[in-house]
Motif scaffolding. Structure first.
Motif, PDB file in Angstrom:
ATOM      1  N   VAL A  72      -2.184  -0.604   8.208  1.00 47.98           N
ATOM      2  CA  VAL A  72      -1.789   0.243   7.089  1.00 47.98           C
ATOM      3  C   VAL A  72      -0.869  -0.543   6.158  1.00 47.98           C
ATOM      4  O   VAL A  72      -0.285  -1.555   6.551  1.00 47.98           O
ATOM      5  N   PRO A  73      -0.714  -0.102   4.915  1.00 47.12           N
ATOM      6  CA  PRO A  73       0.174  -0.814   3.981  1.00 47.12           C
ATOM      7  C   PRO A  73       1.618  -0.819   4.471  1.00 47.12           C
ATOM      8  O   PRO A  73       2.061   0.081   5.180  1.00 47.12           O
ATOM      9  N   GLY A  74       2.343  -1.860   4.078  1.00 46.85           N
ATOM     10  CA  GLY A  74       3.766  -1.926   4.365  1.00 46.85           C
ATOM     11  C   GLY A  74       4.147  -2.574   5.676  1.00 46.85           C
ATOM     12  O   GLY A  74       5.305  -2.483   6.103  1.00 46.85           O
ATOM     13  N   LEU A  75       3.191  -3.275   6.330  1.00 49.96           N
ATOM     14  CA  LEU A  75       3.498  -3.915   7.606  1.00 49.96           C
ATOM     15  C   LEU A  75       3.686  -5.422   7.476  1.00 49.96           C
ATOM     16  O   LEU A  75       3.602  -6.153   8.452  1.00 49.96           O
ATOM     17  N   THR A  78       1.127  -9.530   3.949  1.00 48.14           N
ATOM     18  CA  THR A  78       1.210 -10.553   2.900  1.00 48.14           C
ATOM     19  C   THR A  78       2.393 -11.478   3.136  1.00 48.14           C
ATOM     20  O   THR A  78       2.282 -12.705   3.006  1.00 48.14           O
ATOM     21  N   SER A  79       3.540 -10.911   3.503  1.00 43.25           N
ATOM     22  CA  SER A  79       4.730 -11.727   3.771  1.00 43.25           C
ATOM     23  C   SER A  79       4.499 -12.684   4.921  1.00 43.25           C
ATOM     24  O   SER A  79       4.953 -13.838   4.879  1.00 43.25           O
ATOM     25  N   LEU A 135      -5.863 -18.591   1.698  1.00 41.12           N
ATOM     26  CA  LEU A 135      -6.208 -17.562   0.727  1.00 41.12           C
ATOM     27  C   LEU A 135      -6.062 -16.194   1.383  1.00 41.12           C
ATOM     28  O   LEU A 135      -6.699 -15.921   2.409  1.00 41.12           O
ATOM     29  N   LEU A 136      -5.231 -15.347   0.802  1.00 37.47           N
ATOM     30  CA  LEU A 136      -5.097 -13.980   1.288  1.00 37.47           C
ATOM     31  C   LEU A 136      -5.975 -13.077   0.438  1.00 37.47           C
ATOM     32  O   LEU A 136      -5.730 -12.891  -0.751  1.00 37.47           O
TER      33      LEU A 136
END
Length: 347
Positions: A72-75, A78-79, A135-136
């Motif tokens: 889910v988003p926010g985990l 990307t970081s 590449l993300l």
């Protein structure tokens, strides 16, 4: 069917294995194990918890595998990938996949330019974000299949075609893609052929209570840890080559192959529950990735010997997106992970 390894990769590995002594291999394995500890230490400056996830990303990196991250988003997906790129001193690009994204937005495009001194016009290729080391591909299932397919050539052949020309990608090159598992409206499921290009499908879970306290405390202040590079692109290529040189016993290879073959309903070795609940099993690429991943896991742990336990530890992330369960399994609430777990319980 082949993995993302080129013929030259395999030939180089064969030549190096003949010339490199076991003592040299052990020394190199010790170096990569030390590098693994240093990389993890740098990543942990910004990423809290997610130990298994970090380990799997490093295994994929040294085994030349692409990764699909489900969460889910926010985990901090990307970081995590951007921090890993910093620790490895690799070029990093991120693409936000959207319904209107075009293939040329990924690969690049030709633009018409004019030489002001001669007035001559010519086409110049402008490289897209795919020209990077890491590449993300963020929310890869939010773009139509035509655009998703723009990554296939890059992931398999390490090159892209545009305007009738072919452009090589700089190595190392790996794709870490993300998907949101809870929001399916307006998404386009990845084709089986593209799913098979990913070595791992990993699930990103919520952090535990203590890790979440650290996340909230450290991300709501001015504190930001600096990441010190541990490796570089050339050294990573050397260590990826080392993975190919690690010997594997016949017993371990047969264990991996037999495990994959038992996922196929039509195979004589398939258990009854596979025939009952699975429509399609894993192909030969799964066995290749089990061995490559087992090699990478062993040397990251400082071992020169690949065991059946290495294969078992990687079975779920390698097989879960390569098995297709039928309606009967779905009606009973059975997932591919349930079926893989049952396979691993058997001798």
């Amino acid at each position: 069917m082949t993995t993302d390894l080129s013929k030259s990769d395999i030939e180089n590995a064969d030549n190096n294995q003949e010339s490199r002594s076991e003592e040299d291999l052990r020394e190199s394995v010790g170096q990569i194990a030390s590098a693994r500890d240093a990389i993890v230490a740098q990543v942990r400056k910004r990423i809290y918890g997610q130990t298994d996830l970090i380990d799997h990303l490093l295994i994929a990196l040294f085994a030349r595998g692409h990764v699909l991250l489900m969460g889910v988003p926010g985990l901090a997906k990307t970081s995590l990938v951007s921090t890993l790129a910093e620790a490895l001193d690799l070029n990093f690009n991120r693409i936000q996949f959207t319904p209107d994204l075009m293939p040329s937005d990924i690969t690049g495009t030709d633009i018409l330019e004019e030489d002001h001194s001669t007035g001559r016009r010519f086409f110049k290729f402008i490289k897209g974000p795919v020209f990077s080391n890491l590449l993300l591909a963020d929310e890869i299932n939010r773009t139509p299949p035509k655009t998703q397919a723009a990554l296939l050539q890059a992931m398999q052949e390490y090159e892209v075609s545009a305007g009738g020309n072919t452009y090589k990608l700089e190595r190392p090159f790996q794709v870490f893609a993300t998907q949101n598992p809870i929001e399916q409206e307006g998404t386009y499921p990845l084709p089986e052929a593209q799913l098979d290009r990913f070595m791992f499908r990993l699930t990103v879970d919520y952090p535990n209570a203590e890790d979440e306290v650290l996340i909230v405390r450290n991300t709501t202040s001015t504190r930001r840890e600096e990441i010190q590079p541990v490796l570089n692109a050339q050294r990573i290529l050397e260590l990826q080559q080392l993975v190919l040189e690690v010997p594997v016993s016949e017993e371990v290879v047969r264990y991996a192959v037999n495990l994959v073959r038992r996922t196929r309903p039509e195979d004589p070795s398939a258990p009854d529950y596979i025939r009952e609940y699975v429509s399609w099993g894993a192909g030969p690429r799964a066995g290749q990735y089990l061995i490559l991943g087992g090699k990478a896991r062993a040397i990251l742990d400082g071992r020169l010997t690949v065991s059946n336990e290495d294969i078992r530890a990687l079975a779920a992330p390698i097989l879960r997106h390569r098995l297709l369960v039928n309606f009967q399994a779905e009606a009973q609430g059975l997932t591919t992970d349930d079926i893989i777990a049952r396979l691993l319980e058997e001798p």
